[in-house]
Structure formats: C-alpha cells, structure tokens
Design an enzyme around this catalytic site. Structure first.
Site, PDB file in Angstrom:
ATOM      1  N   GLU A  29       0.881  -1.176   0.000  1.00 30.34           N
ATOM      2  CA  GLU A  29       0.000   0.000   0.000  1.00 30.34           C
ATOM      3  C   GLU A  29       0.915   1.222   0.000  1.00 30.34           C
ATOM      4  O   GLU A  29       1.578   1.511   0.991  1.00 30.34           O
ATOM      5  CB  GLU A  29      -0.869  -0.035   1.254  1.00 30.34           C
ATOM      6  CG  GLU A  29      -1.925   1.036   1.310  1.00 30.34           C
ATOM      7  CD  GLU A  29      -2.789   0.858   2.551  1.00 30.34           C
ATOM      8  OE1 GLU A  29      -2.408   1.392   3.620  1.00 30.34           O
ATOM      9  OE2 GLU A  29      -3.828   0.179   2.452  1.00 30.34           O
ATOM     10  N   GLN A  47      -2.218  15.835  -7.826  1.00 32.09           N
ATOM     11  CA  GLN A  47      -1.615  15.529  -9.120  1.00 32.09           C
ATOM     12  C   GLN A  47      -0.580  14.443  -8.950  1.00 32.09           C
ATOM     13  O   GLN A  47       0.200  14.465  -7.997  1.00 32.09           O
ATOM     14  CB  GLN A  47      -0.966  16.785  -9.709  1.00 32.09           C
ATOM     15  CG  GLN A  47      -0.287  16.567 -11.054  1.00 32.09           C
ATOM     16  CD  GLN A  47       0.248  17.863 -11.645  1.00 32.09           C
ATOM     17  OE1 GLN A  47      -0.456  18.861 -11.670  1.00 32.09           O
ATOM     18  NE2 GLN A  47       1.489  17.844 -12.104  1.00 32.09           N
ATOM     19  N   ASP A  48      -0.570  13.484  -9.864  1.00 37.62           N
ATOM     20  CA  ASP A  48       0.461  12.450  -9.907  1.00 37.62           C
ATOM     21  C   ASP A  48       1.297  12.662 -11.162  1.00 37.62           C
ATOM     22  O   ASP A  48       0.756  12.923 -12.239  1.00 37.62           O
ATOM     23  CB  ASP A  48      -0.160  11.049  -9.971  1.00 37.62           C
ATOM     24  CG  ASP A  48      -0.632  10.546  -8.627  1.00 37.62           C
ATOM     25  OD1 ASP A  48      -0.571  11.294  -7.638  1.00 37.62           O
ATOM     26  OD2 ASP A  48      -1.081   9.387  -8.567  1.00 37.62           O
ATOM     27  N   ASN A  49       2.625  12.542 -11.015  1.00 34.79           N
ATOM     28  CA  ASN A  49       3.548  12.677 -12.135  1.00 34.79           C
ATOM     29  C   ASN A  49       4.333  11.381 -12.293  1.00 34.79           C
ATOM     30  O   ASN A  49       4.585  10.679 -11.309  1.00 34.79           O
ATOM     31  CB  ASN A  49       4.521  13.839 -11.907  1.00 34.79           C
ATOM     32  CG  ASN A  49       3.799  15.166 -11.840  1.00 34.79           C
ATOM     33  OD1 ASN A  49       2.784  15.370 -12.468  1.00 34.79           O
ATOM     34  ND2 ASN A  49       4.336  16.078 -11.051  1.00 34.79           N
ATOM     35  N   ARG A  60      17.570  15.267 -12.878  1.00 28.66           N
ATOM     36  CA  ARG A  60      16.408  16.155 -12.972  1.00 28.66           C
ATOM     37  C   ARG A  60      16.368  16.997 -11.703  1.00 28.66           C
ATOM     38  O   ARG A  60      16.179  16.481 -10.623  1.00 28.66           O
ATOM     39  CB  ARG A  60      15.128  15.348 -13.148  1.00 28.66           C
ATOM     40  CG  ARG A  60      15.104  14.524 -14.432  1.00 28.66           C
ATOM     41  CD  ARG A  60      13.842  13.664 -14.505  1.00 28.66           C
ATOM     42  NE  ARG A  60      13.847  12.785 -15.649  1.00 28.66           N
ATOM     43  CZ  ARG A  60      13.193  13.023 -16.786  1.00 28.66           C
ATOM     44  NH1 ARG A  60      12.495  14.123 -16.933  1.00 28.66           N
ATOM     45  NH2 ARG A  60      13.244  12.154 -17.776  1.00 28.66           N
ATOM     46  N   HIS A  63      14.477  21.413  -8.568  1.00 27.49           N
ATOM     47  CA  HIS A  63      13.249  22.115  -8.918  1.00 27.49           C
ATOM     48  C   HIS A  63      12.451  22.537  -7.687  1.00 27.49           C
ATOM     49  O   HIS A  63      12.573  21.959  -6.620  1.00 27.49           O
ATOM     50  CB  HIS A  63      12.369  21.216  -9.787  1.00 27.49           C
ATOM     51  CG  HIS A  63      13.038  20.809 -11.063  1.00 27.49           C
ATOM     52  ND1 HIS A  63      12.737  19.639 -11.701  1.00 27.49           N
ATOM     53  CD2 HIS A  63      14.000  21.407 -11.811  1.00 27.49           C
ATOM     54  CE1 HIS A  63      13.470  19.534 -12.796  1.00 27.49           C
ATOM     55  NE2 HIS A  63      14.251  20.592 -12.884  1.00 27.49           N
ATOM     56  N   LYS A  73       5.794  16.997  -2.158  1.00 28.09           N
ATOM     57  CA  LYS A  73       5.937  15.883  -3.099  1.00 28.09           C
ATOM     58  C   LYS A  73       6.233  14.601  -2.340  1.00 28.09           C
ATOM     59  O   LYS A  73       7.010  14.602  -1.390  1.00 28.09           O
ATOM     60  CB  LYS A  73       7.083  16.139  -4.079  1.00 28.09           C
ATOM     61  CG  LYS A  73       6.872  17.336  -4.983  1.00 28.09           C
ATOM     62  CD  LYS A  73       8.085  17.554  -5.871  1.00 28.09           C
ATOM     63  CE  LYS A  73       7.891  18.769  -6.758  1.00 28.09           C
ATOM     64  NZ  LYS A  73       9.095  19.032  -7.579  1.00 28.09           N
ATOM     65  N   HIS A 120      13.994  20.062  -4.960  1.00 34.32           N
ATOM     66  CA  HIS A 120      13.940  18.621  -5.156  1.00 34.32           C
ATOM     67  C   HIS A 120      14.641  18.248  -6.460  1.00 34.32           C
ATOM     68  O   HIS A 120      14.521  18.945  -7.462  1.00 34.32           O
ATOM     69  CB  HIS A 120      12.484  18.122  -5.213  1.00 34.32           C
ATOM     70  CG  HIS A 120      12.390  16.682  -5.581  1.00 34.32           C
ATOM     71  ND1 HIS A 120      11.917  16.258  -6.810  1.00 34.32           N
ATOM     72  CD2 HIS A 120      12.759  15.568  -4.897  1.00 34.32           C
ATOM     73  CE1 HIS A 120      11.984  14.932  -6.849  1.00 34.32           C
ATOM     74  NE2 HIS A 120      12.486  14.502  -5.713  1.00 34.32           N
ATOM     75  N   TYR A 133       5.568  10.490  -8.604  1.00 34.36           N
ATOM     76  CA  TYR A 133       5.410  11.280  -7.394  1.00 34.36           C
ATOM     77  C   TYR A 133       4.092  12.016  -7.376  1.00 34.36           C
ATOM     78  O   TYR A 133       3.536  12.387  -8.393  1.00 34.36           O
ATOM     79  CB  TYR A 133       6.586  12.232  -7.173  1.00 34.36           C
ATOM     80  CG  TYR A 133       6.872  13.236  -8.264  1.00 34.36           C
ATOM     81  CD1 TYR A 133       6.433  14.553  -8.159  1.00 34.36           C
ATOM     82  CD2 TYR A 133       7.608  12.881  -9.378  1.00 34.36           C
ATOM     83  CE1 TYR A 133       6.724  15.484  -9.140  1.00 34.36           C
ATOM     84  CE2 TYR A 133       7.906  13.803 -10.358  1.00 34.36           C
ATOM     85  CZ  TYR A 133       7.456  15.098 -10.236  1.00 34.36           C
ATOM     86  OH  TYR A 133       7.747  16.016 -11.218  1.00 34.36           O
ATOM     87  N   ASP A 144       7.007  27.984 -11.476  1.00 36.28           N
ATOM     88  CA  ASP A 144       8.037  26.972 -11.640  1.00 36.28           C
ATOM     89  C   ASP A 144       9.426  27.586 -11.578  1.00 36.28           C
ATOM     90  O   ASP A 144       9.658  28.673 -12.105  1.00 36.28           O
ATOM     91  CB  ASP A 144       7.830  26.289 -13.001  1.00 36.28           C
ATOM     92  CG  ASP A 144       8.782  25.155 -13.240  1.00 36.28           C
ATOM     93  OD1 ASP A 144       8.928  24.306 -12.340  1.00 36.28           O
ATOM     94  OD2 ASP A 144       9.385  25.106 -14.328  1.00 36.28           O
ATOM     95  N   LYS A 168      16.717  23.505 -19.342  1.00 32.40           N
ATOM     96  CA  LYS A 168      16.305  24.278 -18.160  1.00 32.40           C
ATOM     97  C   LYS A 168      17.273  24.064 -16.998  1.00 32.40           C
ATOM     98  O   LYS A 168      17.692  25.021 -16.337  1.00 32.40           O
ATOM     99  CB  LYS A 168      14.887  23.863 -17.749  1.00 32.40           C
ATOM    100  CG  LYS A 168      14.432  24.381 -16.402  1.00 32.40           C
ATOM    101  CD  LYS A 168      13.098  23.770 -16.017  1.00 32.40           C
ATOM    102  CE  LYS A 168      12.757  24.011 -14.577  1.00 32.40           C
ATOM    103  NZ  LYS A 168      11.477  23.431 -14.189  1.00 32.40           N
ATOM    104  N   ASP A 169      17.638  22.817 -16.743  1.00 27.51           N
ATOM    105  CA  ASP A 169      18.515  22.507 -15.611  1.00 27.51           C
ATOM    106  C   ASP A 169      19.952  22.945 -15.873  1.00 27.51           C
ATOM    107  O   ASP A 169      20.673  23.316 -14.948  1.00 27.51           O
ATOM    108  CB  ASP A 169      18.450  21.023 -15.276  1.00 27.51           C
ATOM    109  CG  ASP A 169      17.093  20.618 -14.718  1.00 27.51           C
ATOM    110  OD1 ASP A 169      16.337  21.503 -14.268  1.00 27.51           O
ATOM    111  OD2 ASP A 169      16.781  19.416 -14.744  1.00 27.51           O
TER     112      ASP A 169
END
Length: 187
Positions: A29, A47-49, A60, A63, A73, A120, A133, A144, A168-169
């Site tokens: 679970e 929201q799930d990503n 990544r 952020h 998150k 993160h 996540y 953002d 971006k990173d």
C-alpha cells in the site's frame, strides 16, 4: 503498516511501506490518506507525475514551485534506482542550504516526502528508470523554478562522468544567486 523515518532535515521524511510477499510476488500500500493522517501527514494530493529516464546519469533538478502554488511531493521509484535529494531553502531555517538524500529503488519501495520550501531533484543510477510522485498542487508554469544542480554542495553519486541535463537545468541560476520565496515559518 508504514514506517516513517526522519532525515537530517526537519519535515523531509523517508516512508517505508510494508510489503506482503508470497510465491506470486508482493503487494504494498503506497498511499493511504487515513494512515498518513494518523502519522501526522494530512496531505491532499491533487496531481500524480510519472517520468521515464532512458540513461543512467539523467539528473532532474533542482526544482521547486513557489507560493502561492508551492508543492509537497511524495516521490518513489517504480523501476530502476535513483538518488533523491531535498535541499532546505526556507529563509530563517536552522538548516537553510543543507541537503539530504536517499536511494529509492523499485526493489526497496522507499518513498521520500519533500515538503514545500525544499528544492527537489534526483539522478538515475541505472538505465530505464521510472519515477512517480504525488503533488499537493497542480503544475503552475508561472511559479516553476530551478537552481543549478551542482551549486548546493550535494555529493551526487553520478554513475557517469557528466550528468544528462535538460536545457532548463543546465542554465538554472546557482544557489548563491537564488532569492528564495520560502520562509521558515510559512513555507
């Protein structure tokens, strides 16, 4: 059953859901609002990503999403392995600028809770890695942001000579140039 472990940063938690196994495999679970509330984690995820990284060494981050659309998150690796990181950017915090990390793998099932007020990011340790996540707010492009992955003193366990980064990173501002929108008392 859920084991909640503290980390070196207040609010960043390592969650270890119990797995029930037999000859067929296992069951776990991964989220239960009632059990989480009983553990003091009353979070409304909206929201799930899900990300896939083909190459080991894909990095990544780091952020964040600033107020009023800041996000908590809950991160887990569902295929492969990552080193997941949170950096405290709450102005006035005793741990401002400090980081913590944890290895999250499909095999160990561990999850990292990264609260509002923390950067993160993660690096994939093996090829073909998937990360999922949950977030407590939806993505808001106008809120953002990112901080350069190499500017926070993180000891990244890079499996390659140089990480694979998004544009971006690659051009994110350094931590020294970061003007945090988060406060320790109200992230």
């Amino acid at each position: 059953m859920l084991d909640v472990k503290t980390t070196s940063l207040p609010g960043v938690l390592l969650l270890v859901p119990r797995r029930f196994g037999d000859a067929r495999g296992w069951f776990s679970e991964t989220w239960n609002a009632q059990r989480m509330a009983e553990a003091g984690l009353d979070l409304a995820f909206v929201q799930d990503n899900h990300s896939f990284s083909a190459e080991a060494g894909t990095l990544r981050g780091l952020h964040f999403q600033k107020p009023p659309r800041a996000q908590d998150k809950l991160v887990r690796c569902t295929r492969g392995a990552i080193f997941d990181v949170a950096v405290d950017v709450r102005q006035g915090s005793a741990t401002y600028g400090q980081w913590t990390g944890a290895e999250l793998t499909a095999d160990n099932g561990h999850q990292l809770l990264v609260p509002k007020g923390f950067l993160h990011g993660f690096v994939t340790l093996v090829a073909d890695t998937e990360v999922q996540y949950k977030c407590t707010d939806v993505y808001a492009p106008d809120c953002d942001g990112a901080v350069l992955w190499s500017s926070c003193g993180i000891d990244w366990p890079l499996p390659v000579a140089a990480p694979i980064l998004s544009d971006k990173d690659r051009v994110a501002p350094s931590f020294a140039d970061f003007d945090t929108p988060f406060k320790a008392d109200a992230s």
